[in-house]
Design an enzyme around this catalytic site. Structure first.
Site, short mmCIF file in Angstrom:
data_model
loop_
_atom_site.label_atom_id
_atom_site.label_comp_id
_atom_site.label_asym_id
_atom_site.label_seq_id
_atom_site.Cartn_x
_atom_site.Cartn_y
_atom_site.Cartn_z
N ASP A 92 0.81 -1.22 0.00
CA ASP A 92 0.00 0.00 0.00
C ASP A 92 0.85 1.28 0.00
OD1 ASP A 92 -2.33 1.57 0.24
OD2 ASP A 92 -2.15 1.59 2.42
N ASN B 106 6.80 -7.48 6.97
CA ASN B 106 5.56 -6.81 7.33
C ASN B 106 4.38 -7.55 6.71
OD1 ASN B 106 4.05 -4.31 8.34
ND2 ASN B 106 3.41 -4.42 6.19
N GLU B 107 3.47 -7.97 7.55
CA GLU B 107 2.20 -8.56 7.13
C GLU B 107 2.32 -9.66 6.09
OE1 GLU B 107 -0.65 -5.53 6.13
OE2 GLU B 107 -0.97 -5.07 8.23
N ASN C 200 -0.39 -5.41 13.58
CA ASN C 200 -1.07 -4.34 12.86
C ASN C 200 -2.56 -4.64 12.97
OD1 ASN C 200 1.44 -3.52 12.09
ND2 ASN C 200 1.23 -4.00 9.92
N TYR D 80 -6.69 -3.17 12.85
CA TYR D 80 -7.57 -2.11 12.34
C TYR D 80 -9.02 -2.32 12.77
CZ TYR D 80 -3.62 -0.32 9.76
OH TYR D 80 -2.41 0.25 9.43
N TYR E 240 -10.87 -1.53 9.15
CA TYR E 240 -11.13 -2.61 8.19
C TYR E 240 -12.07 -3.66 8.79
CZ TYR E 240 -7.30 -0.63 5.48
OH TYR E 240 -6.50 0.22 4.77
N GLU F 72 0.81 -1.05 14.09
CA GLU F 72 -0.06 -0.22 13.25
C GLU F 72 -1.47 -0.24 13.82
OE1 GLU F 72 -0.22 -1.01 9.01
OE2 GLU F 72 1.94 -1.29 8.89
N TRP G 192 -0.41 4.20 12.75
CA TRP G 192 -0.29 4.20 11.29
C TRP G 192 -1.09 5.38 10.76
CZ3 TRP G 192 3.20 2.04 8.43
CH2 TRP G 192 3.04 2.09 7.03
N LYS H 251 -4.17 8.03 6.57
CA LYS H 251 -4.18 7.68 7.99
C LYS H 251 -3.16 8.49 8.80
CE LYS H 251 -6.04 3.05 7.36
NZ LYS H 251 -5.81 2.86 5.92
#
Ligand code: BDP
Length: 599
Positions: free
Chosen positions: A160, A410-411, A465, A467, A471, A504, A549, A568
């Site tokens: 992203d 990351n992720e 992370n 959300y 999300y 995040e 984030w 964000k």
């Protein structure tokens, strides 16, 4: 890898400036014409203005003529790139001098003696910005046949942030002795009561020398001591503390036949790091991370080095009461790392391993065909690139006192079969390669919940992370709070000895947008969103920090859920504060750097 500095035996000159430029095919045997130029360092994308050129994928050519400095027979001239994104081929007078894959770490080429002459040499760099399933970051690479029959290459980012490219960091030419200091490794052990530091400096030279002299100086340039066989015990050392940095310098000299061969000065800090009982200790005190995930991203420069922005960002970071950042999602410039050392800002250092999730772009793009299956670890061929970025990052950043932990990825799809086999050797490699043996973490994605994840037992810190309210349970902070609390309690129970770091959490917010109600994208929602999270974090004993984030809004690819980039940020892309900054300032100024959760 040593940063280029002037010393008694080395001179550095900059090749930054305006270079000749061309996108597309080119024969490097022939000089580029002067029709187009590009600034080094910068991302070419926003600077070219033209839409097709901005999104161009393939080879871009950069060229300058330069005069080499005069060197003696026992010296050499080195060309050094801070980073070229993503792949570079370097030519002198049309002859290949070197190649480098990977867009975020430095590399050097020694210029052979046959080019040392009175008139200028022609230096050409072919910069390629293709990403695919063998590269890091990971990109979805396609070739599209256009109406006129030509083929256009495309990379759909599997992450992203905008795929900025170019010669992103400084280009230097420097001279050094042929038999030079190749590397310096500095480690220190602190006694339990912090009153003594055992400092060890290992120096690697190209060939044997008569003597290696290592002296340690303090910030007042006073000699603190000279090492014997690479060792020195410092009584009552001044420690490198969070937001109270103290840097010693190791002055290293190589001697041969009574003459100084090479010299180099490396700064370092004395501090300890360890993880125990679910806490993260710096200098034997439990530390609380307050800070950000960031990007190297500014108007005009794109991802190109912007030192004024770096300093402003770190000043803003301090101003808001933060103490740390993560180099999401790639190694940042050496200049930024040096600044963090100087300012006492804690850094979590990340390799560019992002996009290791087959369905990532599908998850972010609601119109995607959704046909992709979850077989990330069969599809990705990134192990070789991954080993390389780990080795290069640690080689570059090992001596930085600001760096307290490494991020292996990351992720990634750590909930899919194959994740464990992929990560186990990489995590071990990271631990073994680092002379300071810093903790290693992996930044876990929201789908890899504690019941599904396959890898978090392998790392030292559980980085998440999350959300909730964005999300997941979008716009519903009540359900979001329940979900977040339940999940964090689950992690806490599963790994009672591992610290949990929130790497995040965030909500897109458009400055000036307000509502009477909890409506996503408004400034009010961002405030309530963070309030909810902080309420939860404060009740989970092992949560050792919060990194929001993102620090600032940043550029992304065009997507259904992106309104001209990711919003964000706590600050706008231009570094203006959103409403929530005032709230953060209150919270973070009240949270001490040490002993927040445990005495
Ligand atoms: C995570 C990524 C980050 C994204 C962020 C977001 O780690 O790169 O920008 O979420 O969606 O998936 O804003």
């Amino acid at each position: 890898m040593l940063y280029p500095i002037n010393t008694k035996t080395r001179t550095v000159q900059s090749l930054n400036g305006v270079w000749r430029f061309k996108q597309g095919s080119h024969n490097p045997q022939v000089a580029l014409n002067k029709d187009e130029v590009m600034v080094v360092p910068s991302s070419f994308n926003d600077v070219v203005v033209d839409k097709e050129k901005r999104s161009y994928i393939g080879d871009s050519w950069y060229e300058i003529d330069c005069l080499l400095p005069k060197v003696g027979s026992q010296e050499e001239v080195v060309l050094r790139f801070g980073s070229v994104t993503h792949h570079a081929t370097v030519y002198v007078d049309g002859v290949v001098l070197g190649k480098h894959r990977g867009g975020f770490t430095p590399f050097e080429c020694v210029i052979p003696a046959e080019f040392y002459r009175e008139d200028s040499i022609r230096l050409t760099v072919c910069v390629n910005n293709e990403l695919n399933y063998t590269t890091l970051p990971v990109g979805n690479y396609v070739e599209e046949v256009q109406e006129d029959g030509t083929v256009r290459k495309k990379v759909l980012e599997n992450f992203d942030f905008y795929n900025y490219a170019g010669i992103h960091r400084n280009v230097h030419l420097y001279t050094r002795p042929k038999n030079h200091i190749r590397d310096i490794v500095i480690t220190s052990q602190l006694s339990d009561d912090l009153s003594e530091a055992h400092v060890e400096v290992a120096v690697e030279s190209v060939a044997a020398v008569d003597a290696v002299r290592i002296q340690i100086f303090d910030e007042e340039r006073q000699l603190v001591g000279e090492l014997e066989n690479g060792h020195l015990t410092l009584k009552h050392p001044r420690l490198w503390h969070v937001l109270d940095a103290y840097l010693y310098t190791a002055h290293v000299e190589l001697w041969m036949a009574g003459e100084l061969l090479d010299s180099y000065t490396e700064s370092f800090g004395i501090r300890s790091i360890h993880v125990k009982n679910g806490q993260f200790f710096i200098n034997h005190k439990p530390f609380y991370f307050k800070g950000f995930g960031k990007h190297e991203d500014t108007y005009i420069n794109g991802r190109g080095l912007n030192e004024a922005a770096n300093l402003m960002d770190l000043n803003l970071l301090k101003e808001i009461g933060a103490n740390s950042f993560r180099t999401s999602h790639y190694p940042y410039s050496e200049e930024m790392m040096r600044l963090a050392d100087r300012m006492g800002i804690v850094v979590i250092d990340e390799v560019p391993a992002v996009g290791l999730f087959q369905q990532f772009s599908a998850a972010l793009d609601l119109l995607n065909d959704g046909e992709k299956q979850g077989n990330t670890w069969e599809l990705m061929q990134t192990s070789v690139a991954h080993e390389q970025v780990i080795d290069e990052l640690i080689m570059r950043d090992k001596n930085h006192p600001s760096v307290v932990m490494w991020v292996v990825a990351n992720e990634p799809a750590s909930h899919e079969a194959g994740a464990r086999a992929y990560f186990k050797p990489l995590i071990e490699r990271m631990r073994e390669t680092d002379p300071q043996h810093r903790p290693v973490t992996l930044v876990n994605i929201m789908m890899a919940t504690p019941d599904k994840d396959e890898v978090m037992d392998l790392v030292d810190v559980i980085s998440l992370n999350r959300y909730y309210g964005w999300y997941v349970h979008h716009g519903d902070l009540v359900k979001g709070e329940q979900g977040l609390r339940a999940e964090l309690n689950h992690w806490q129970a599963l790994y009672p000895d591992k610290p949990i770091l929130i790497t995040e959490y965030g909500a897109d917010t458009l400055p000036g947008l307000q509502s009477l109600w909890d409506i996503p994208y408004t400034e009010g929602y961002q405030v309530d969103y963070y309030d909810m999270h902080h309420r939860v974090f404060d009740t989970i004993p092992n949560v050792v920090g919060e990194q929001v984030w993102n620090f600032a809004d940043f550029e992304t690819n065009v997507m259904l859920i992106r309104v001209k980039g990711n919003h964000k940020g706590l600050f706008s892309r231009n570094r203006e504060p959103k409403q929530v900054v005032r709230e953060f300032k209150k919270r973070w100024k009240a949270i001490p750097n040490y002993h927040y959760k445990s005495k």
